[in-house]
Each structure stands twice: as C-alpha cells, then as structure tokens.
Design a protein around this motif. Structure first.
Motif, PDB file in Angstrom:
ATOM      1  N   THR A 157       0.805  -1.221   0.000  1.00 19.41           N
ATOM      2  CA  THR A 157       0.000   0.000   0.000  1.00 19.41           C
ATOM      3  C   THR A 157       0.842   1.276   0.000  1.00 19.41           C
ATOM      4  O   THR A 157       0.296   2.377   0.026  1.00 19.41           O
ATOM      5  N   ALA A 158       2.152   1.154  -0.028  1.00 21.25           N
ATOM      6  CA  ALA A 158       3.013   2.335   0.077  1.00 21.25           C
ATOM      7  C   ALA A 158       2.871   3.228  -1.152  1.00 21.25           C
ATOM      8  O   ALA A 158       2.974   2.750  -2.287  1.00 21.25           O
ATOM      9  N   PRO A 159       2.652   4.530  -0.944  1.00 24.82           N
ATOM     10  CA  PRO A 159       2.612   5.440  -2.095  1.00 24.82           C
ATOM     11  C   PRO A 159       4.024   5.673  -2.626  1.00 24.82           C
ATOM     12  O   PRO A 159       4.995   5.636  -1.873  1.00 24.82           O
ATOM     13  N   ILE A 160       4.129   5.878  -3.912  1.00 20.57           N
ATOM     14  CA  ILE A 160       5.429   6.189  -4.508  1.00 20.57           C
ATOM     15  C   ILE A 160       5.512   7.696  -4.666  1.00 20.57           C
ATOM     16  O   ILE A 160       4.803   8.290  -5.505  1.00 20.57           O
ATOM     17  N   ARG A 161       6.338   8.308  -3.841  1.00 17.08           N
ATOM     18  CA  ARG A 161       6.478   9.758  -3.833  1.00 17.08           C
ATOM     19  C   ARG A 161       7.896  10.108  -3.387  1.00 17.08           C
ATOM     20  O   ARG A 161       8.604   9.254  -2.843  1.00 17.08           O
ATOM     21  N   PRO A 162       8.323  11.326  -3.592  1.00 19.95           N
ATOM     22  CA  PRO A 162       9.671  11.714  -3.157  1.00 19.95           C
ATOM     23  C   PRO A 162       9.849  11.506  -1.661  1.00 19.95           C
ATOM     24  O   PRO A 162       8.934  11.745  -0.867  1.00 19.95           O
ATOM     25  N   ILE A 163      11.027  11.029  -1.268  1.00 16.43           N
ATOM     26  CA  ILE A 163      11.325  10.825   0.147  1.00 16.43           C
ATOM     27  C   ILE A 163      11.776  12.149   0.754  1.00 16.43           C
ATOM     28  O   ILE A 163      12.830  12.670   0.405  1.00 16.43           O
TER      29      ILE A 163
END
Length: 290
Positions: free
Chosen positions: A140-146
């Motif tokens: 379920t982790a969103p892919i976005r800048p860390i």
C-alpha cells in the motif's frame, strides 16, 4: 554505482517494491538485478529433469515479462537491469548470492500474510540472515519523493557509525529531513534525554536533523504512535542478529515491524564488532531496540 537486488514472486506487492526502488534510486547510478526463486515439485526421480527444465523455462519467461513491464517507461541511461532465477528458497538463495558478490541493498515487498508473526515471513528471514541493507516495501506504500525519514534505534547497540553512511548519502542527495526517534519507558530518567542522539546528529552534519521522544513501555507501540501522528516516508532501523530464543519470545522489534510494515522500512546492516565509544555524559542509552 549502487547494486540493488530486487526480489520478486510476480505478486503486486513485489511489483510495488520494484517501482518504489526505481523511484528511490532514480537520482543515482544503479544496477538493478531482478531475482526470482522457485521450488520444483516432482512426482518421482525419473521425471525430475523434465520438471526442472520446465520450471526454469517458465520462471525465465515470467521474469522477462516482468522486466519488460517495469521498464516500460524510459529508464535513465545510468540504470542497468539484469535478471536471474534459482530453484531454491528465497532466503537461502539471497544468503548465497551475497557470499559471491556485493549488493548495497536487497529490496522486497511485504503483505504480512506469510507464515506467522512469531516465526516471520520472507521479509523477516531476509533481515535476520543477510548481511546488507534491506528495504521492505508494503503493497500500500505510495510512490512519492522521500522527504521525511525517521531513524528508530538503540544508539548503544550501533557498532559502527559508518554503517549509516548509505543513509547519510541518500538523505544528503535528496535534501530529506531525518528525525531521531527515541522510545523511553515512563520510569526511565529524563536526565540526558535531549542528548540521546547527539553523536549521531553530529555524524549527519550534511542533513537536516531533529529529535523526538516518546514515553511508552512498548517500543513497537511507541513507534506506531509516532507513525500515526506524523507523515513519514521511510522508517529506518539498525537490527542485530540475535538467538532463536529472541525470535520465539518476540524480542526483535525490527522483525515485528518488517512482518507487516505500515510504511517502507529500511534496515541498515551493522556488522558485529566493538561498539562505538560514546561518553556517558554525551548520550543517554535506552537499549531496548533490536
């Protein structure tokens, strides 16, 4: 160049982990190697060779299809992809591979549905047995800048500060903020709390850092409390190899977090050896993480 081993069973969870790793390492030169392991079941010794050949052919075909899928979008010239398959268990195969060549990271997905929490899943087995950094990505982790990273560890048990160098380099390159999270019991002394992570903050001199303290008898619940009230893109721990008794009694916080992670979890490999020397007046040590 970073070498990254991507584990896949062709599930949506493993695909999410691959895409997350592609985004996480999008700004660095990297070699991604997709690994699929499989167990061959045969009806008897006479047909074993045929079963092995068919299983190997099918595994390679599926792996090639996956490679085509995850590289559909244009990939940077500084990213390289290879594949490999093995007819063996995942944990054992990864252990063997790491004795043959170096990888900076092992990446895998997690759903929390494998085996039992007591004895763990593939993710917990990898963390316990392999000698490199491990990234566990929930489906379920969103892919976005860390942008926000939390380091939750027992500072006393960190053997080598330079083990945190990959984390330092990553945070510096991304301009992300690092929070040192300390979980303390209600009855633990308050003296020195503000200095708990000072030597570590000094090490991360190129990173924007902060400290946060939570009082809770249960470290896992303390971390969960923080994740509930704060947006965190990546949780980082420094696990240490312990005995089978520790697994049975549930004392490994890191493996509990990895079994069913709420957010992406990075475990930093810290080789066994003499612990770093920290003066008592410089840091308060809780000693409850593993």
């Amino acid at each position: 160049m970073k070498k990254i081993l991507l584990l896949t069973d062709f599930s949506e969870a493993s695909k999410k982990a691959i895409h997350f790793a592609q985004a996480m390492f999008s700004d660095v030169s990297a070699e991604f190697q997709l690994l699929h392991t499989y167990i061959v079941e045969t009806d008897g010794p006479y047909g074993a060779a045929i079963f092995f050949l068919e299983a190997e052919k099918k595994a390679k075909q599926e792996l090639n299809r996956l490679l085509a899928e995850v590289t559909t979008q244009p990939v940077p010239d500084y990213h390289k992809y290879t594949t490999r398959t093995y007819p063996s268990t995942t944990v054992g195969t990864v252990e063997w591979i790491l004795t043959q060549e170096h990888f900076d990271y092992v990446v895998l997905g997690a759903t929390g549905t494998g085996n039992t929490e007591l004895f763990g899943s593939v993710a917990t087995g990898i963390i316990r047995n392999v000698k490199t950094n491990v990234l566990v990505v929930p489906e379920t982790a969103p892919i976005r800048p860390i942008r926000t990273v939390v380091l939750a560890t027992d500072y006393q048990s960190v053997n080598h500060l330079h083990s945190l160098r990959p984390l330092k380099d990553m945070l510096t390159g991304k301009g992300a903020k690092l929070t040192f999270l300390t979980i303390q019991g209600p009855d633990e002394p308050t003296a020195g709390m503000a200095q708990t992570s000072r030597p570590f903050a000094h090490y991360f001199d190129t990173v924007n850092t902060d400290s946060y303290f939570i009082r809770n008898d249960d470290v896992e619940k303390g971390i969960d409390e923080y994740l509930t009230t704060h947006q965190v893109d990546l949780l980082v721990t420094v696990p240490h190899h312990r005995s089978l008794l520790d697994i049975i009694t549930g004392r490994s916080i890191t493996r509990k977090l990895a079994y069913k992670p709420r957010i992406p979890l990075l475990t930093v490999y810290d080789p066994e050896g003499l612990p770093i020397v920290i003066e008592k007046q410089d840091v308060y040590l809780a000693g409850r993480f593993s």
